[in-house]
Scaffold this active site. Structure first.
Site, PDB file in Angstrom:
ATOM      1  N   LYS A 159       0.870  -1.022   0.032  1.00 54.40           N
ATOM      2  CA  LYS A 159       0.127  -0.184  -0.028  1.00 54.40           C
ATOM      3  C   LYS A 159       0.658   1.132   0.042  1.00 54.40           C
ATOM      4  O   LYS A 159       0.736   2.026  -0.855  1.00 54.40           O
ATOM      5  CB  LYS A 159      -0.918   0.216   1.399  1.00 54.40           C
ATOM      6  CG  LYS A 159      -1.906   1.027   1.258  1.00 54.40           C
ATOM      7  CD  LYS A 159      -2.536   1.372   2.671  1.00 54.40           C
ATOM      8  CE  LYS A 159      -1.833   1.998   3.698  1.00 54.40           C
ATOM      9  NZ  LYS A 159      -2.496   2.109   4.857  1.00 54.40           N
TER      10      LYS A 159
ATOM     11  N   ASP B 181      -6.144   0.925   0.691  1.00 55.82           N
ATOM     12  CA  ASP B 181      -6.477   1.502   2.129  1.00 55.82           C
ATOM     13  C   ASP B 181      -7.873   0.693   2.637  1.00 55.82           C
ATOM     14  O   ASP B 181      -8.681   0.098   2.153  1.00 55.82           O
ATOM     15  CB  ASP B 181      -6.207   2.872   2.385  1.00 55.82           C
ATOM     16  CG  ASP B 181      -7.132   3.707   1.926  1.00 55.82           C
ATOM     17  OD1 ASP B 181      -8.224   3.345   1.211  1.00 55.82           O
ATOM     18  OD2 ASP B 181      -7.102   5.018   2.067  1.00 55.82           O
TER      19      ASP B 181
END
Length: 272
Positions: free
Chosen positions: A141, A159
């Site tokens: 991420k 996320d």
């Protein structure tokens, strides 16, 4: 949401497409509509170079981008480079970043990644995924945030907002693990759109499609949503649920603020 006679418009929950091709079509239509709603979608962390973005992204875990943006100026003023932060006194760093929460763990991560940059990459942030994920505290991420916004390398940022919308609300995929969600959604869009897709979905999740009380009645893509009705559908009540962060402001919730240039700054680095 009212028609010309003044009565409230009736919104029906969209059906989930039964085939992969159908889901792709639905997903791309939602993406296009989000582009109309958030043409200015951009990274909401303040940064001037890849190193600052990397550190800020690690610090953004379990807190808001606004809180990080209030904290990083003092941090980067004292430790402007990876070499500087790698040699920092952990207690001093902890005090500087304390407002972001989990400051001890974050201090270990940002000092550790700075040391790795110094020792393994000449103090510079690498522009490849396989290198970024070797850094302490950096997963896919964070790596995709840095690649997409500092190097112009397309990436999908999975996320909590992204997961909630693409999996739970829009049903683009049934996958539950972030890496598998990333792979599933990546297969639905051209690679060049991955970074903008991430920004648009995250903007929508932060402002309208919240985890606890989504503002369905104030949602501009309500007619496309298979989860319409899980939140407040009354337009006036839903309007009160809207949240504003950097780039969000009462009265102009779907438009950028006066003077905003319209797009995020161009990538700071070169392609990998």
């Amino acid at each position: 949401m009212a028609n010309s006679s003044g009565s409230k418009a009736v919104i029906k929950r969209a059906k989930v497409a039964p085939t992969f091709t159908g889901r792709v079509r639905q997903a791309r239509r939602i993406y296009r509509e989000l582009g109309e709603v958030y043409p200015y979608a951009h990274p909401e962390l303040d940064f001037e170079n890849p190193f600052q973005l990397l550190v800020a992204t690690v610090m953004s875990a379990q807190t808001t981008d606004l809180r990080v943006n209030q904290t990083t100026p003092a941090l980067f003023a004292k430790y402007p480079t990876a070499d500087d932060l790698a040699a920092a006194d952990p207690q001093e760093v902890e005090e500087l970043i304390r407002p972001t929460g989990f400051f001890r763990a974050k201090t270990r991560s940002i000092i550790g990644l700075s040391a790795a940059l110094r020792d393994n990459f000449g103090g510079e942030v690498p522009g490849r995924l396989k290198d970024l994920v070797t850094l302490p505290g950096v997963g896919r991420k964070t790596a995709n945030v840095v690649l997409g916004n500092a190097f112009g390398v397309p990436g999908i940022t999975v996320d909590t907002h992204f997961q909630r919308l693409v999996r739970d609300r829009w049903r683009w995929t049934d996958e539950t693990e972030p890496d598998k969600i990333e792979a599933a959604v990546a297969g639905m869009f051209p690679r060049k759109e991955w970074t903008d897709l991430s920004h648009r979905v995250i903007f929508h999740g932060r402002r309208i499609c919240h985890a606890r009380k989504p503002a369905c009645g104030a949602c501009p893509i309500a007619a496309l949503c298979p989860s319409y009705g899980v939140g407040e559908t009354d337009p006036e009540k839903a309007e009160k649920l809207l949240k504003y962060e950097k780039g969000g402001f009462p009265g102009q919730r779907l438009n950028p603020p006066p003077g905003y240039p319209g797009r995020a700054a161009p990538p700071l680095g070169g392609a990998a």
